[in-house]
Design a protein around this motif. Structure first.
Motif, mmCIF file in Angstrom:
data_model
loop_
_atom_site.group_PDB
_atom_site.id
_atom_site.type_symbol
_atom_site.label_atom_id
_atom_site.label_comp_id
_atom_site.label_asym_id
_atom_site.label_seq_id
_atom_site.Cartn_x
_atom_site.Cartn_y
_atom_site.Cartn_z
ATOM 1 N N ALA A 15 0.846 -1.193 0.000
ATOM 2 C CA ALA A 15 0.000 0.000 0.000
ATOM 3 C C ALA A 15 0.882 1.243 0.000
ATOM 4 O O ALA A 15 2.067 1.190 0.359
ATOM 5 C CB ALA A 15 -0.916 -0.001 1.215
ATOM 6 N N ARG A 30 -3.143 0.368 -3.900
ATOM 7 C CA ARG A 30 -3.979 0.611 -2.721
ATOM 8 C C ARG A 30 -3.429 1.842 -1.994
ATOM 9 O O ARG A 30 -2.278 1.841 -1.556
ATOM 10 C CB ARG A 30 -3.975 -0.595 -1.778
ATOM 11 C CG ARG A 30 -4.425 -1.872 -2.457
ATOM 12 C CD ARG A 30 -4.574 -3.044 -1.488
ATOM 13 N NE ARG A 30 -3.486 -3.196 -0.542
ATOM 14 C CZ ARG A 30 -2.320 -3.767 -0.814
ATOM 15 N NH1 ARG A 30 -2.053 -4.217 -2.024
ATOM 16 N NH2 ARG A 30 -1.400 -3.892 0.127
ATOM 17 N N VAL A 80 -3.786 4.803 1.105
ATOM 18 C CA VAL A 80 -4.321 5.057 2.444
ATOM 19 C C VAL A 80 -4.046 6.516 2.792
ATOM 20 O O VAL A 80 -2.888 6.934 2.890
ATOM 21 C CB VAL A 80 -3.670 4.137 3.500
ATOM 22 C CG1 VAL A 80 -4.335 4.369 4.862
ATOM 23 C CG2 VAL A 80 -3.774 2.671 3.091
ATOM 24 N N ASN A 82 -9.976 2.613 -4.899
ATOM 25 C CA ASN A 82 -8.695 2.145 -4.374
ATOM 26 C C ASN A 82 -8.153 3.033 -3.262
ATOM 27 O O ASN A 82 -7.004 2.883 -2.845
ATOM 28 C CB ASN A 82 -7.657 2.021 -5.492
ATOM 29 C CG ASN A 82 -7.462 3.302 -6.291
ATOM 30 O OD1 ASN A 82 -8.416 4.033 -6.540
ATOM 31 N ND2 ASN A 82 -6.243 3.574 -6.719
ATOM 32 N N THR A 117 -8.522 4.439 0.732
ATOM 33 C CA THR A 117 -9.051 4.294 2.082
ATOM 34 C C THR A 117 -8.465 5.422 2.927
ATOM 35 O O THR A 117 -7.641 6.198 2.450
ATOM 36 C CB THR A 117 -8.674 2.924 2.684
ATOM 37 O OG1 THR A 117 -7.247 2.774 2.641
ATOM 38 C CG2 THR A 117 -9.330 1.788 1.925
ATOM 39 N N ARG A 149 -14.003 1.391 4.529
ATOM 40 C CA ARG A 149 -12.787 1.979 3.960
ATOM 41 C C ARG A 149 -12.163 2.989 4.924
ATOM 42 O O ARG A 149 -11.409 3.867 4.515
ATOM 43 C CB ARG A 149 -13.084 2.628 2.609
ATOM 44 C CG ARG A 149 -13.392 1.584 1.529
ATOM 45 C CD ARG A 149 -13.246 2.155 0.133
ATOM 46 N NE ARG A 149 -14.274 3.137 -0.143
ATOM 47 C CZ ARG A 149 -14.099 4.225 -0.888
ATOM 48 N NH1 ARG A 149 -12.920 4.517 -1.400
ATOM 49 N NH2 ARG A 149 -15.104 5.047 -1.118
ATOM 50 N N THR A 183 -10.611 -3.236 8.341
ATOM 51 C CA THR A 183 -10.120 -2.488 7.182
ATOM 52 C C THR A 183 -8.597 -2.492 7.136
ATOM 53 O O THR A 183 -7.998 -2.724 6.079
ATOM 54 C CB THR A 183 -10.646 -1.049 7.199
ATOM 55 O OG1 THR A 183 -12.075 -1.065 7.215
ATOM 56 C CG2 THR A 183 -10.173 -0.283 5.979
ATOM 57 N N ARG A 186 -7.252 -5.853 6.016
ATOM 58 C CA ARG A 186 -7.449 -6.122 4.590
ATOM 59 C C ARG A 186 -6.525 -5.272 3.719
ATOM 60 O O ARG A 186 -5.860 -5.780 2.818
ATOM 61 C CB ARG A 186 -8.905 -5.847 4.213
ATOM 62 C CG ARG A 186 -9.226 -6.139 2.752
ATOM 63 C CD ARG A 186 -10.636 -5.714 2.391
ATOM 64 N NE ARG A 186 -10.762 -4.270 2.221
ATOM 65 C CZ ARG A 186 -11.451 -3.475 3.030
ATOM 66 N NH1 ARG A 186 -12.075 -3.973 4.093
ATOM 67 N NH2 ARG A 186 -11.515 -2.177 2.786
ATOM 68 N N VAL A 187 -6.473 -3.976 3.987
ATOM 69 C CA VAL A 187 -5.720 -3.067 3.118
ATOM 70 C C VAL A 187 -4.222 -3.289 3.240
ATOM 71 O O VAL A 187 -3.496 -3.293 2.238
ATOM 72 C CB VAL A 187 -6.097 -1.604 3.436
ATOM 73 C CG1 VAL A 187 -5.210 -0.633 2.661
ATOM 74 C CG2 VAL A 187 -7.577 -1.359 3.101
ATOM 75 N N TYR A 188 -3.741 -3.496 4.461
ATOM 76 C CA TYR A 188 -2.313 -3.708 4.663
ATOM 77 C C TYR A 188 -1.908 -5.188 4.570
ATOM 78 O O TYR A 188 -0.736 -5.517 4.669
ATOM 79 C CB TYR A 188 -1.877 -3.153 6.017
ATOM 80 C CG TYR A 188 -1.754 -1.650 6.044
ATOM 81 C CD1 TYR A 188 -0.970 -0.975 5.130
ATOM 82 C CD2 TYR A 188 -2.401 -0.902 7.026
ATOM 83 C CE1 TYR A 188 -0.829 0.409 5.168
ATOM 84 C CE2 TYR A 188 -2.264 0.477 7.086
ATOM 85 C CZ TYR A 188 -1.480 1.122 6.153
ATOM 86 O OH TYR A 188 -1.348 2.492 6.202
ATOM 87 N N ARG A 189 -2.932 -6.053 4.404
ATOM 88 C CA ARG A 189 -2.669 -7.497 4.279
ATOM 89 C C ARG A 189 -1.851 -7.996 5.473
ATOM 90 O O ARG A 189 -0.820 -8.671 5.329
ATOM 91 C CB ARG A 189 -1.970 -7.811 2.961
ATOM 92 C CG ARG A 189 -2.825 -7.405 1.744
ATOM 93 C CD ARG A 189 -2.125 -7.652 0.427
ATOM 94 N NE ARG A 189 -2.997 -7.268 -0.699
ATOM 95 C CZ ARG A 189 -2.610 -7.262 -1.970
ATOM 96 N NH1 ARG A 189 -1.375 -7.600 -2.292
ATOM 97 N NH2 ARG A 189 -3.458 -6.922 -2.926
#
Length: 290
Positions: free
Chosen positions: A146, A170, A172, A201, A203, A238, A280, A283-286
């Motif tokens: 991200a 992605r 942020v 894409n 957040t 998000r 969130t 998910r976003v940062y895995r």
């Protein structure tokens, strides 16, 4: 819950905090009169984070120095509380992909989850429009990472152009783009945040707001308009919680910020609140399970 009371919600992910040892990485953006004498390490973070129900954190770079990110990755390798690192690379370098590859092979490199640059400090208003910068950020996305956007509210249009131009990355947004809370008409910020949020894409972090109001006299109601607008344009799925510790200490304690945000999110359903408090960010940062 009253302000100052610590939430006990388990499994929180703090998606934004910093660490520093001042002898190695001075950080002049921290007020020298209030915080220069302190180091901020996992030893200081762990008690306040654990007391707030935090199960995992993401430590975010603070200086544009190649030496900081390997140090943060080493900390993450040793500390189970730190589940992710948002590091730094020179986005304009010709070998951004190779630099990311090398970072992932240092000790703790598997915890690298994102990259950030201090865009808010760039004097060039077209920085995010530059082909070399965009090429570097595209490499960040290609590496599966991200990209954190640290911008001020006047830079949001440029951030939106970037996000739109790189739909495979992605993004942020840190600190909701630093809205001008109580200092100026927030109309432009509201409009520009809505435009950014229209890009799927993107957040954003509910973080850093307490240092955008008067540190000595702010009350939760001062923050409510920004939080409610973010909920309206991004939605809970998000948005993610961030403490911005230790910078938040200029205006509040870790516990008070968690409590205030818990109150500000009080009208949401439990799944919506869970999204903000942990899902969130995971998910976003895995992030790997903490």
């Amino acid at each position: 819950m009253t302000t100052g009371e610590v939430t006990r919600r388990p499994g929180i992910v703090d998606a934004h905090h910093h660490l520093r040892v001042r002898a190695r990485h001075p950080q002049p953006w921290i007020d020298p009169h209030t915080m220069a004498a302190a180091d901020f390490t996992p030893v200081e973070l762990a008690p306040v984070a654990r007391a707030a129900g935090v199960a995992g954190t993401v430590v975010v770079q603070s200086v544009a120095a190649r030496s900081e990110t390997p140090e943060l990755l080493g900390i993450a390798a040793d500390d189970p509380l730190v589940t992710g690192v948002v590091g730094w690379v020179d986005l304009t370098a010709a070998d951004v992909g190779q630099r990311l590859y090398r970072l992932r092979r240092v000790r703790g490199g598997e915890r690298l989850v994102g990259i950030r640059h201090l865009v808010e400090s760039e004097p060039d208003p077209t920085y995010l429009d530059r082909p070399d910068v965009r090429r570097g950020i595209a490499e960040v996305g290609a590496a599966g990472l991200a990209f954190d956007l640290l911008v001020r509210h006047r830079q949001l249009p440029a951030a939106t152009r970037l996000v739109r131009a790189l739909p495979e990355v992605r993004f942020v947004l840190d600190h909701l783009g630093k809205p001008p809370l109580g200092r100026a008409d927030p109309g432009d910020w509201r409009r520009d945040l809505r435009a950014l949020a229209a890009e799927p894409n993107a957040t954003a972090k509910l973080s850093g707001l307490v240092t955008e109001v008067d540190a000595a006299s702010w009350i939760p109601a001062d923050l409510r308009p920004a939080v409610e607008h973010a909920l309206d344009v991004f939605g809970p799925d998000r948005l993610m919680f961030g403490s911005d510790w230790p910078v938040c200490l200029l205006a509040t304690s870790y516990a008070r910020w968690v409590s205030v945000l818990d109150d500000l999110l009080g009208s949401l359903s439990e799944p919506e609140r869970t999204a903000i408090w942990c899902r969130t960010a995971g998910r976003v940062y895995r992030l790997a399970p903490s």
